[in-house]
Design a protein around this motif. Structure first.
Motif, PDB file in Angstrom:
ATOM      1  N   VAL B 350      11.212  -9.551  -9.847  1.00 30.86           N
ATOM      2  CA  VAL B 350      11.460  -8.324 -10.580  1.00 30.86           C
ATOM      3  C   VAL B 350      11.255  -7.399  -9.373  1.00 30.86           C
ATOM      4  CG1 VAL B 350      10.371  -6.570 -12.048  1.00 30.86           C
ATOM      5  CG2 VAL B 350      10.359  -9.184 -12.727  1.00 30.86           C
ATOM      6  N   PHE B 351      10.311  -7.286  -8.701  1.00 33.61           N
ATOM      7  CA  PHE B 351       9.965  -6.461  -7.653  1.00 33.61           C
ATOM      8  C   PHE B 351      11.226  -6.231  -6.616  1.00 33.61           C
ATOM      9  CE2 PHE B 351       5.029  -6.914  -7.350  1.00 33.61           C
ATOM     10  CZ  PHE B 351       4.960  -6.265  -8.559  1.00 33.61           C
ATOM     11  N   GLU B 352      11.887  -7.499  -6.409  1.00 29.57           N
ATOM     12  CA  GLU B 352      13.016  -7.437  -5.405  1.00 29.57           C
ATOM     13  C   GLU B 352      14.176  -6.502  -6.024  1.00 29.57           C
ATOM     14  OE1 GLU B 352      14.838 -11.302  -4.580  1.00 29.57           O
ATOM     15  OE2 GLU B 352      15.204 -10.780  -2.583  1.00 29.57           O
ATOM     16  N   ALA B 353      14.319  -6.759  -7.419  1.00 31.63           N
ATOM     17  CA  ALA B 353      15.433  -6.226  -7.990  1.00 31.63           C
ATOM     18  C   ALA B 353      15.127  -4.546  -8.230  1.00 31.63           C
ATOM     19  CB  ALA B 353      15.790  -6.783  -9.429  1.00 31.63           C
ATOM     20  N   VAL B 354      13.901  -4.436  -8.227  1.00 34.10           N
ATOM     21  CA  VAL B 354      13.676  -2.972  -8.410  1.00 34.10           C
ATOM     22  C   VAL B 354      13.405  -1.990  -7.312  1.00 34.10           C
ATOM     23  CG1 VAL B 354      11.603  -1.477  -9.346  1.00 34.10           C
ATOM     24  CG2 VAL B 354      12.601  -3.334 -10.802  1.00 34.10           C
ATOM     25  N   SER B 355      12.851  -2.755  -6.292  1.00 30.07           N
ATOM     26  CA  SER B 355      12.562  -1.992  -4.917  1.00 30.07           C
ATOM     27  C   SER B 355      13.388  -2.446  -3.877  1.00 30.07           C
ATOM     28  CB  SER B 355      11.145  -2.212  -4.621  1.00 30.07           C
ATOM     29  OG  SER B 355      10.843  -3.335  -4.175  1.00 30.07           O
ATOM     30  N   GLY B 356      13.954  -3.578  -4.059  1.00 27.37           N
ATOM     31  CA  GLY B 356      14.834  -4.129  -2.886  1.00 27.37           C
ATOM     32  C   GLY B 356      14.001  -5.203  -1.840  1.00 27.37           C
ATOM     33  N   SER B 357      12.873  -5.480  -1.947  1.00 29.51           N
ATOM     34  CA  SER B 357      11.979  -6.467  -1.301  1.00 29.51           C
ATOM     35  C   SER B 357      10.995  -7.073  -2.202  1.00 29.51           C
ATOM     36  CB  SER B 357      11.343  -5.433  -0.139  1.00 29.51           C
ATOM     37  OG  SER B 357      10.838  -6.562   0.677  1.00 29.51           O
ATOM     38  N   ARG B 358      10.623  -8.120  -1.838  1.00 26.29           N
ATOM     39  CA  ARG B 358       9.585  -8.761  -2.377  1.00 26.29           C
ATOM     40  C   ARG B 358       7.906  -8.412  -2.427  1.00 26.29           C
ATOM     41  NH1 ARG B 358      12.364 -13.180  -4.402  1.00 26.29           N
ATOM     42  NH2 ARG B 358      10.816 -14.538  -5.361  1.00 26.29           N
ATOM     43  N   MET B 359       8.143  -8.544  -0.936  1.00 23.38           N
ATOM     44  CA  MET B 359       6.580  -8.174  -0.734  1.00 23.38           C
ATOM     45  C   MET B 359       6.263  -6.547  -0.316  1.00 23.38           C
ATOM     46  SD  MET B 359       5.529 -11.702   0.638  1.00 23.38           S
ATOM     47  CE  MET B 359       3.652 -11.376   0.930  1.00 23.38           C
ATOM     48  N   MET B 360       7.363  -6.215   0.557  1.00 24.10           N
ATOM     49  CA  MET B 360       7.168  -4.792   1.186  1.00 24.10           C
ATOM     50  C   MET B 360       7.948  -3.946   0.420  1.00 24.10           C
ATOM     51  SD  MET B 360       5.367  -5.565   3.567  1.00 24.10           S
ATOM     52  CE  MET B 360       4.522  -7.402   3.569  1.00 24.10           C
ATOM     53  N   CYS B 361       7.384  -3.401  -0.986  1.00 23.57           N
ATOM     54  CA  CYS B 361       8.056  -2.811  -1.781  1.00 23.57           C
ATOM     55  C   CYS B 361       8.432  -1.505  -1.354  1.00 23.57           C
ATOM     56  CB  CYS B 361       7.368  -2.821  -2.881  1.00 23.57           C
ATOM     57  SG  CYS B 361       6.993  -4.421  -3.695  1.00 23.57           S
ATOM     58  N   ASN B 362       7.732  -0.588  -0.870  1.00 25.11           N
ATOM     59  CA  ASN B 362       7.994   0.689  -0.456  1.00 25.11           C
ATOM     60  C   ASN B 362       8.799   1.366  -1.623  1.00 25.11           C
ATOM     61  OD1 ASN B 362       8.566   3.127   1.127  1.00 25.11           O
ATOM     62  ND2 ASN B 362      10.149   2.397   2.141  1.00 25.11           N
ATOM     63  N   PHE B 364       7.107   3.784  -4.181  1.00 28.92           N
ATOM     64  CA  PHE B 364       6.728   5.022  -4.671  1.00 28.92           C
ATOM     65  C   PHE B 364       7.062   6.115  -3.504  1.00 28.92           C
ATOM     66  CE2 PHE B 364       3.358   3.572  -7.815  1.00 28.92           C
ATOM     67  CZ  PHE B 364       4.157   2.180  -7.958  1.00 28.92           C
ATOM     68  N   ARG B 365       7.288   7.285  -4.087  1.00 28.79           N
ATOM     69  CA  ARG B 365       7.392   8.720  -3.520  1.00 28.79           C
ATOM     70  C   ARG B 365       6.641   9.570  -4.241  1.00 28.79           C
ATOM     71  NH1 ARG B 365       9.256   5.358  -0.840  1.00 28.79           N
ATOM     72  NH2 ARG B 365      11.173   5.006   0.116  1.00 28.79           N
ATOM     73  N   PHE B 366       6.273  10.616  -3.354  1.00 24.65           N
ATOM     74  CA  PHE B 366       5.461  11.767  -3.919  1.00 24.65           C
ATOM     75  C   PHE B 366       6.467  12.581  -4.798  1.00 24.65           C
ATOM     76  CE2 PHE B 366       4.915  11.455   0.887  1.00 24.65           C
ATOM     77  CZ  PHE B 366       3.992  10.554   0.940  1.00 24.65           C
ATOM     78  N   GLY B 367       5.742  12.172  -6.051  1.00 24.95           N
ATOM     79  CA  GLY B 367       6.672  13.032  -7.172  1.00 24.95           C
ATOM     80  C   GLY B 367       7.382  11.694  -8.088  1.00 24.95           C
ATOM     81  N   GLY B 368       7.302  10.471  -7.959  1.00 21.45           N
ATOM     82  CA  GLY B 368       8.099   9.555  -8.677  1.00 21.45           C
ATOM     83  C   GLY B 368       8.149   8.345  -7.979  1.00 21.45           C
ATOM     84  N   VAL B 369       9.265   7.469  -8.399  1.00 24.81           N
ATOM     85  CA  VAL B 369       9.815   6.447  -7.625  1.00 24.81           C
ATOM     86  C   VAL B 369      11.148   6.556  -6.912  1.00 24.81           C
ATOM     87  CG1 VAL B 369       8.139   5.069  -9.421  1.00 24.81           C
ATOM     88  CG2 VAL B 369      10.643   5.366  -9.793  1.00 24.81           C
ATOM     89  N   VAL B 370      11.357   5.680  -6.248  1.00 28.72           N
ATOM     90  CA  VAL B 370      12.725   5.756  -5.324  1.00 28.72           C
ATOM     91  C   VAL B 370      13.885   5.654  -6.610  1.00 28.72           C
ATOM     92  CG1 VAL B 370      14.112   4.613  -3.910  1.00 28.72           C
ATOM     93  CG2 VAL B 370      11.782   4.420  -3.550  1.00 28.72           C
ATOM     94  N   ARG B 371      14.153   4.769  -7.324  1.00 26.75           N
ATOM     95  CA  ARG B 371      15.109   4.742  -8.172  1.00 26.75           C
ATOM     96  C   ARG B 371      14.875   4.321  -9.537  1.00 26.75           C
ATOM     97  NH1 ARG B 371      15.407   0.315  -4.754  1.00 26.75           N
ATOM     98  NH2 ARG B 371      16.215   1.298  -3.227  1.00 26.75           N
ATOM     99  N   ASP B 372      15.583   4.139 -10.390  1.00 29.93           N
ATOM    100  CA  ASP B 372      15.107   3.787 -11.752  1.00 29.93           C
ATOM    101  C   ASP B 372      15.392   2.255 -11.922  1.00 29.93           C
ATOM    102  OD1 ASP B 372      14.707   3.931 -14.441  1.00 29.93           O
ATOM    103  OD2 ASP B 372      16.333   5.079 -15.074  1.00 29.93           O
ATOM    104  N   LEU B 373      14.839   1.828 -12.920  1.00 31.94           N
ATOM    105  CA  LEU B 373      14.838   0.238 -13.068  1.00 31.94           C
ATOM    106  C   LEU B 373      16.523  -0.147 -13.186  1.00 31.94           C
ATOM    107  CD1 LEU B 373      12.164  -0.125 -15.751  1.00 31.94           C
ATOM    108  CD2 LEU B 373      11.793  -0.408 -13.341  1.00 31.94           C
ATOM    109  N   PRO B 374      16.758  -1.000 -12.434  1.00 31.45           N
ATOM    110  CA  PRO B 374      18.428  -1.386 -12.719  1.00 31.45           C
ATOM    111  C   PRO B 374      18.647  -2.142 -13.588  1.00 31.45           C
ATOM    112  CG  PRO B 374      17.242  -2.864 -11.178  1.00 31.45           C
ATOM    113  CD  PRO B 374      16.289  -1.820 -11.653  1.00 31.45           C
TER     114      PRO B 374
END
Lengths: 204, 577
Positions: B350-362, B364-374
């Motif tokens: 799930v993390f990989e599909a959402v953030s692009g990486s399994r463990m090094m998710c990176n 969150f951003r200041f004021g939200g998250v990078v992208r919406d759930l795919p």
């Protein structure tokens, strides 16, 4: 001290053990090395053997997957590479481990900068695959790759990528990230259409 | 039952103790300034009278070139906000009284401040370097100290653009004047003086037995599979019994905080992933909260829900892992661990599909998250939360909880009482297994946790077994939260404002803390209005939870130490930073 807990626990391991055979029989030997078999092992209701036998089998990476940036170029009508990068330097500035080096092109006659990179380097051993460069690129010129098999024998000889190695066609980008590519492409076309309409309105 | 505990407001210490405490009036700052001669008196008062019994964080800030500041964050174990005390000292005379005698949890944190900032704590029983090696010269977090690969005070470096040409740093003469060695330093002849201090620091017991016995020192680690990384314990044993024990770590130290101060605010986000690399989403959460506090932005609704879902998935994944590996430490070689890892893999997908990486998710951003759930991921999370995870947690429970070997190895081992736990600044599952119902999600709610219906599990024996049970129970509660969040999640934007690669952060300080799977994860960030944080401090839960290791191990057997360490659930990426 009884042995109920141990017996109960062993029952669970036995269940897991038997499930591996049961699932394999259900799949009639088609569970390994096939795409549906791999997908079954990644599904939320998976049972039985879970391991994907890399490198014989590979599970598909999701679209958002990120690994080492590459530079996108569009193919011109005559086949030349139209590099999207304008060497604005945002990726080099946002890069947390500072592994991007860009030399801006300069017009040799006027001495003024030209919006094209003369040189572009990424030290892939220092890159931490965070994807910030791709996220903040205003020209959709740098994107994260899906190719994670880049192991090599000599860091000094092979692991600083230059323009040659970094450039990949937009068609490749569209192939690995279809949704994102389509979104950006549509947005660009819409923008161009608007511009054209505005120009047409001005002329009339 | 609608019982509510009312916690009295923050005492206005400056009016209560005039002349001893003054208000911190710098803009963007809060808390009180105490001169060092009154520190012990005031901290005794706030501990005994005002009930601020938990010392959350001690750190220093180098306000180069004027002064050093030591910052203390105190909390009540009943819940509520922080009481911040600050002590200002000159840089060349950075001596502050140690509050170890009042708060035992100060032990490692004061050592860390001494090690990295050169602030001396008078009266500390064992003030040695903790993360750096013993012969190290200088104090790396001081602003005038430069690291070996020093290129500039702040990123981005000007050599990268517009005339950047790549060069391997090894090829440059990088050691210039940046690395200092002690006088007459010869690496071949050098003997670590700290080594001796470590062994001499171990307290021998009074021998009250009839037979004459000799206690010996055993080093467990640093290379030992049960230490979960490069971690070492020097144990003084009498027979098989632990008489005293001191952990030694820092083998994985990379001075995360110095890197953080060179980075811009945004550049720190991917670095936080590498702290507790098992639960990177929680790390992102804490850092985002701290910087958002400074910036005064709030993420949109949908982003809040996504954050909570991700943080709770992280908790489940981390607890699965720690339970599995606790069993590994107990000798159940890899069967429970692999069952646990299987569920973790599905969450990582799930993390990989959402953030692009399994463990090094990176992510969150200041004021939200990078992208919406795919597309499709919401369905996957729903399936996991409703169909798979509850059953699998139960299965792990059935597999282990009543197992006689697990029970006899864990019950009554490594007992930590509630008083000891609070005094030692222990947080997270360990604190709650000792009978203190303290969970930041309830005690000092952040994000949107106040909307969900969930319980804070508490167990009262404070032993290894309870620490195992509480993790199982917390996974169930996390599943509950995800079930509610995934059904309530609204549509909408996931980012407030326009994404910027150089965020504007007003001058000031902020302390953002979250209930990470391992305990209280805090980020203390000081901004001076520039693009880079002036100070960036991580209150790492596994690091501070280790303060209690000695207390837990005393009087138990050597074999129990392994189980006890497994039950603390440390991640060395976070301990050593």
């Amino acid at each position: 001290m009884g042995i109920n807990g141990i017996v109960k626990g062993l029952g669970i391991t036995l269940k897991h053990f038997l499930e591996t055979y049961w699932v394999d029989i259900k799949y009639k030997g088609k569970r390994y090395g096939t795409e549906s078999g791999i997908n079954d092992r990644r599904a939320f209701d998976t049972k039985g053997i879970f391991t994907v036998q890399y490198p014989e089998e590979k599970s598909k990476v999701p679209e958002a997957f990120r690994y080492i940036p590459f530079l996108v170029y569009d193919e011109g009508e005559t086949g030349e590479k139209e590099i999207r990068c304008t060497s604005c330097g945002i990726c080099a500035k946002v890069c947390p481990p500072q592994c991007i080096w860009i030399t801006r092109s300069v017009n040799p006659e006027t001495g003024k900068p030209v919006p094209k990179p003369a040189k572009f380097f990424i030290d892939v051993d220092i890159c931490m695959n965070c994807g910030l460069c791709a996220e903040y690129c205003p020209f959709e010129a740098i994107r994260m790759d899906h190719d994670y098999e880049i192991a090599n024998i000599d860091r000094f000889a092979h692991h600083i990528y230059d323009l040659d190695k970094l450039l990949k066609p937009a068609s490749y980008y569209a192939e690995i990230r279809p949704t994102q590519f389509k979104e950006e492409d549509d947005a660009r076309k819409e923008k161009e259409a608007k511009k054209a309409a505005a120009r047409a309105a001005k002329e009339t | 039952m609608e019982d509510q505990i009312f916690v009295s407001d923050l005492p206005s210490l400056d009016t209560l103790y005039p002349g001893k405490v003054t208000l911190d009036t710098r803009s963007g700052y809060s808390g009180f300034i105490v001169p060092r001669e009154f520190l012990l008196e005031v901290s005794t008062e706030i501990h005994d009278v005002w009930g601020y019994d938990m010392l959350s964080s001690i750190t220093g800030v180098d306000y180069f070139p004027e002064k050093m500041e030591v910052v203390y964050h105190f909390y009540r174990s009943l819940g509520g906000g922080a009481l911040v005390l600050k002590v200002q000292v000159p840089r060349d005379d950075a001596v502050v009284p140690s509050i170890f005698s009042i708060y035992n949890g100060a032990e490692f944190q004061e050592r860390e401040a001494w090690d990295l900032l050169g602030i001396k704590f008078d009266g500390h029983p064992d003030l040695r370097r903790i993360l750096m090696w013993e012969g190290f010269e200088g104090f790396p977090l001081r602003k005038d100290w430069k690291e070996a690969y020093y290129e500039g005070d702040t990123k981005p470096f000007s050599s990268r653009w517009p005339e950047g040409v790549a060069e391997h740093s090894e090829n440059k003469n990088i050691f210039n004047d940046n690395v200092k060695y002690p006088e007459n330093f010869d690496p071949d002849k050098w003997i670590a003086s700290g080594e001796e201090a470590l062994y001499l620091g171990l307290q021998k017991s009074e021998n009250g037995k009839d037979m004459e016995t000799e206690s010996i020192v055993i080093n467990l680690g640093p290379q030992h599979p049960s230490t979960h990384g490069v971690f070492r314990m020097a144990a003084l044993v009498d027979g098989e019994e632990i008489v005293d024990l001191k952990p030694a770590f820092g083998y994985l130290h990379r001075n995360h905080e110095k890197i953080g101060e060179r980075n811009t605010f945004l550049q720190n986000m991917p670095f936080t992933d590498r702290l507790d690399y098992i639960s990177s989403m929680s790390n992102n959460f804490g850092y985002a909260l701290a910087v958002e506090k400074l910036m005064g932005v709030k993420p949109p609704e949908r982003a809040e829900y996504i954050r909570v879902i991700m943080a709770e998935l992280t908790r489940i994944e981390s607890h699965f892992m720690s339970t599995g590996f606790l069993l590994n430490d107990l000798g159940a070689f890899f069967t429970p661990a692999l069952y646990a890892l299987k569920e973790r893999e599905l969450i990582l997908d799930v993390f990989e599909a959402v953030s692009g990486s399994r463990m090094m998710c990176n992510y969150f951003r200041f004021g939200g998250v990078v992208r919406d759930l795919p597309a499709g991921i919401q369905e996957t999370i729903k399936n996991l939360a409703f169909e798979r995870l509850p059953g699998k947690v139960d299965e792990l429970d059935q597999l282990l909880t009543e197992n006689e070997i697990v029970r006899s190895r864990c019950m009554g081992i490594g007992v930590l009482t509630a008083e000891q736990a609070i005094n030692l600044s222990v947080t997270g599952p360990i604190l709650r297994a000792s009978g203190v119902p303290y969970d930041i999600r309830r005690a000092d709610p952040y994000s949107i946790y106040d909307r969900f219906d969930f319980d804070i599990p508490v167990f009262y024996h404070g032993d290894v077994y309870d620490r195992y049970l509480i993790r199982i129970e917390e996974m169930r509660q996390s599943v509950r939260i995800i079930q509610q969040a995934i059904t309530q999640i609204p549509e909408g934007p996931v980012f407030e404002g326009k994404p910027q690669y150089q965020v504007r952060v007003p001058a000031g300080e902020a302390y953002g803390r979250v209930e990470a799977p391992k305990g209280e994860l805090g980020f203390y960030v000081v901004s001076n209005g520039q693009a880079n944080p002036w100070r960036y401090h991580v209150r790492a839960p596994s690091f501070i939870n280790l303060t209690s290791l000695r207390q837990m191990c005393l009087k138990y057997k050597v074999a129990d130490v392994i189980a006890i360490l497994g039950s603390i659930d440390i991640v060395l990426g976070e301990v050593d930073r």
